[in-house]
Design an enzyme around this catalytic site. Structure first.
Site, PDB file in Angstrom:
ATOM      1  N   SER A 235     -54.178 -29.236  27.518  1.00 53.10           N
ATOM      2  CA  SER A 235     -54.273 -29.549  28.941  1.00 53.10           C
ATOM      3  C   SER A 235     -53.174 -28.912  29.771  1.00 53.10           C
ATOM      4  CB  SER A 235     -54.250 -31.066  29.148  1.00 53.10           C
ATOM      5  OG  SER A 235     -55.431 -31.639  28.608  1.00 53.10           O
TER       6      SER A 235
ATOM      7  N   GLU B  14       0.793  -1.216   0.000  1.00 52.14           N
ATOM      8  CA  GLU B  14       0.000   0.000   0.000  1.00 52.14           C
ATOM      9  C   GLU B  14       0.835   1.281   0.000  1.00 52.14           C
ATOM     10  OE1 GLU B  14      -3.206   0.307  -0.384  1.00 52.14           O
ATOM     11  OE2 GLU B  14      -3.648  -1.840  -0.379  1.00 52.14           O
TER      12      GLU B  14
END
Length: 815
Positions: free
Chosen positions: A500, A126
């Site tokens: 139930s 870079e």
């Protein structure tokens, strides 16, 4: 003859001297400005003037540009205080990461934790002269600016590292000369204000590396599952290759292109004398070596989503996603893994019981590109035991090749034996999307699928939730079979008929009304009056058992006794009990509610059932223990509600009934765990929903299974058959190592919980019992006690007269 003149001899002499000086000046001007052979003195003067004018104009323009383009630039003091968006991390009770939220997934590290090999790789590709330049390389800057403005493809970036940092921090990616000038101005200011180490640290934590990762630490953890300081040379070179084009050079999208870019970085490092030719050659020969980080959110995605909702409600979206909070949750990752497996194994067993249904989706027939197709399940690394969708790519009689992510696995007849086919081409074809279980993996990191078995995903769903009884902390949560396909949380968002499993509220109301577990109730034919006519219910089994104790009626989940009790105490009293227990869903006041004709979430049921082993105390289930800022400063958190909703005596009477279910009742299979347990099964009409909610002294857990569209699960798919096995698989792990725990019994001190009791509703006192001559079962008439001055239970809105039950409720719910 003499001629008169106005000037004296002295004046004439002065004029001659002036004339001489003027000639000398003119000669000098000719010699210095236009040269002795310049064709025109006037042209020379005019040119000089124009040159000076142009230069002054350029100078003024530059000053103006400096003012215009620097007026909106940030001050360096702001950059000194700059704090990048960081990731909010969620931790379980053991400190393991279980999830994260971020606008930018970033882990900030200091300069000392960026290894030299990574620094060398970055600067080599870079900005070779980073540590010696003053922020701008004029030749590269002009080249990059020209490329940015005229390139139709990928550009050359923003030159030096400092320029890249300036652009990424403060500027837009817009390709204009003004943006480039601002970039230069910012770069110069950054270089003046900060050291090279500080600039590099900012860059290394800010730069984007693809796949939502910002900074080299986050990139290292994602691509290699390690910290940046532990990177090898090939790994560091690969990360350094990404800033130029994070998506273009992504090793996940195009491994070959990423490999070429990585090797270019290694070449640049070699030419810059950062590594030796031998090191470069060895690194270039190495594979990419990816070890993609398993997203922590994938282990408890439904729980993480619930935490996100609560955090955003309490602290706001920006704070949650950008401030780098540390959230200490209540989840036990070990138990969560058990819950995941229990739900997936339980639904797989259900699928096998009902045989191969087919109806497979097909990528090719849908007009999609099979080569480019990626299923949502393939976004994470697979491990042994995972259930995942795959795509059939080849069918050869006794074999079928299935693509799973980037891998392929071969299925043999043993792997689909349960489906009832002898060869693959009888029921599979290219492009079919199938559901498989990863049975075995291989490789250094178990990253390769070695064997898989065929499963089925017909659409059945399941959910599970568990809480710690002592403090209400949610230990595990599963909201469905596959979060990648459906983010709908069936533990907290799905209101389903509970069957139930609603009956404990009926029996609690009866106990508060003065009945006892050994009291007798008759299980026989009965009709109840409604405004629309008589309602004649039935039991799940087509028989009557006559007189039986409340213990046995509850354990065997008989419908008629529950309806008689609800009719005796009043359905509004039953609903009031359910509300006290934390049921917030709407409960219409008609009698079939007593046997489960009510839509309630699993989370509500689990929170309510924890009241029983807690001696009547309800602790609000919650997900978060503590939240701290990035610097460790704790934020204010909301404490869970802790209230006594029934008396300790009523709770212990109910415990007799609930333990009977797991000893001799519909949940008796749980007795094989040989541990103190209690709970209740639940099944609805036409077997559309199956439940089991139960507890040990320390943990309450609930499970549900059904289809989202409420189609039937099939005959005999009761709560005991479809839901209880999942519950048992989870509880087997939850009770491990707790052999000495037991439920409190009558006469023992009240259970001590981890959270203090808050003022609230006082438990109801039982009414006075009087003989009821109108009751053919020989029961008692319940007279409410006098009003007490203490705070009453939560008020129940006055409801209209009970409507006639829907026709669907005439078919009895199962146990």
């Amino acid at each position: 003859m003499a001629v008169n003149t106005l000037f004296t001899d002295e004046q004439a002499t002065e004029e001659q001297q002036d004339s001489t000086w003027k000639k000398l000046v003119r000669v000098a001007r000719r010699a210095t400005l236009i040269g002795p052979d310049y064709p025109s003195r006037k042209m020379a003067a005019r040119s000089t003037f124009l040159i000076l004018l142009v230069l002054s104009g350029v100078f003024g323009l530059m000053c103006g540009l400096l003012v215009v383009y620097s007026i909106d630039l940030p001050q360096m003091e702001d950059l000194a205080k700059y704090r990048p968006n960081t990731t909010t991390v969620l931790l379980d009770i053991h400190g393991h990461e279980i999830g994260s939220f971020a606008l930018e997934r970033r882990v900030v590290v200091p300069y000392t934790e960026i290894p030299p090999v990574l620094r060398d790789a970055i600067t080599a590709i870079e900005d070779k002269s980073f540590f010696s330049n003053w922020g701008i390389n004029l030749f590269r800057a002009v080249e990059a600016a020209y490329a940015d403005l005229h390139s139709k493809g990928r550009t050359q970036g923003a030159s030096t590292l400092t320029m890249q940092l300036a652009r990424n921090l403060f500027l837009s990616p817009q390709k204009t000369w003004s943006r480039k000038l601002q970039e230069i101005f910012l770069t110069l200011q950054i270089e003046r204000r900060f050291s090279k180490e500080q600039i590099f640290t900012l860059y290394a934590n800010q730069i984007y590396l693809g796949h939502g990762r910002y900074g080299f630490e986050a990139g290292s953890e994602f691509f290699f599952s390690k910290h940046a300081k532990d990177l090898t040379l090939p790994e560091a070179a690969l990360l350094a290759a990404l800033p130029k084009g994070p998506e273009y050079y992504s090793p996940l999208r195009d491994p070959e292109r990423a490999l070429r870019r990585r090797n270019l970085v290694l070449t640049e490092m070699e030419q810059g004398h950062k590594i030796t030719p031998e090191q470069a050659a060895m690194a270039k020969a190495a594979p990419l070596g990816l070890k993609i980080e398993i997203p922590p959110n994938s282990l408890a995605p439904y729980f993480v989503e619930e935490v996100r909702r609560q955090l955003e409600k309490d602290y706001g979206v920006d704070e949650v996603h950008a401030a780098g909070l540390r959230v200490y949750t209540t989840l036990d990752l070990d138990l969560q893994k058990v819950a995941n497996k229990a739900v997936l194994d339980g639904t797989a067993k259900y699928e096998r019981r009902h045989g191969w249904k087919g109806n497979l989706q097909n990528v090719v027939l849908a007009g999609l590109d099979a080569e480019a197709y990626r299923h949502p399940d393939w976004s994470q690394r697979v491990v042994a035991g995972d259930y995942i969708h795959g795509m059939v790519t080849e069918v050869h009689g006794k074999q079928a090749v299935v693509k799973v992510g980037s891998q392929q696995v071969t299925l043999n007849p043993e792997d689909w034996k349960w489906a009832g086919f002898s060869s693959a081409d009888q029921f599979l074809k290219n492009g079919d999307l199938v559901y498989v279980r990863i049975e075995e993996t291989t490789g250094p990191a178990d990253e390769f699928v070695k064997r898989a078995s065929l499963q089925q995903d017909s659409g059945v769903q399941a959910s599970m939730m568990a809480v710690d009884n002592a403090n209400g902390e949610v230990l595990a949560m599963v909201g469905g079979r596959d979060f990648a396909l459906s983010q709908f949380n069936r533990a907290t968002q799905a209101q389903r008929q509970v069957g139930s499993s609603f009956k404990p509220y009926v029996y609690t109301a009866a106990m508060e009304a003065g009945m006892a577990p050994t009291d007798i109730v008759v299980d026989g034919p009965v009709s109840f009056w409604t405004p629309n006519g008589p309602y004649t219910p039935h039991n799940y089994e087509p028989d009557w058992k006559g007189p039986m104790t409340l213990i046995m009626a509850f354990a065997e989940s008989r419908n008629i006794p529950a309806l008689k009790l609800a009719d005796k105490v009043g359905i509004k009293s039953v609903i009031e009990v359910a509300k006290r227990f934390g049921i917030t869903s709407t409960l219409p006041p008609f009698l079939p509610i007593a046997i489960g004709a009510a839509d309630i979430t699993l989370a509500e049921q689990v929170g309510a059932y924890s009241v029983f082993p807690n001696d009547g105390i309800r602790i609000e289930p919650h997900y978060i223990r503590q939240v701290t800022q990035a610097d460790g400063v704790p934020l204010e958190t909301r404490n869970p509600e802790v209230k006594e909703v029934i008396s300790v005596d009523i709770a212990r009477q109910m415990m007799i009934l609930l333990q009977a279910v797991t000893h001799i009742g519909t949940g008796a299979a749980a007795a094989s765990l040989k541990h103190p347990l209690g709970g209740k099964t639940g099944t609805t009409n036409d077997f559309t929903d199956a439940w089991f909610v139960g507890f040990s002294p320390s943990v309450t857990c609930g499970t549900w299974i059904g289809f989202d569209d409420r189609q039937t699960l099939g005959s005999k798919e009761t709560g005991a058959q479809a839901a209880l096995p999942m519950w048992m698989d989870f509880m087997r792990a939850a009770i491990a190592g707790k052999d000495d725990e037991a439920f409190p019994t009558a006469g023992e001190p009240k259970k001590v919980l981890a959270l203090p009791l808050q003022p609230g509703a006082a438990p109801k006192k039982p009414p006075v019992e009087e003989p009821d001559p109108d009751d053919p079962d020989g029961g008692v008439k319940l007279t409410p006690p006098p009003a007490q001055p203490s705070a009453p239970p939560a008020a129940v809105p006055v409801a209209p007269p009970a409507p006639a039950p829907p026709a669907v409720l005439n078919a009895p719910p199962s146990p």
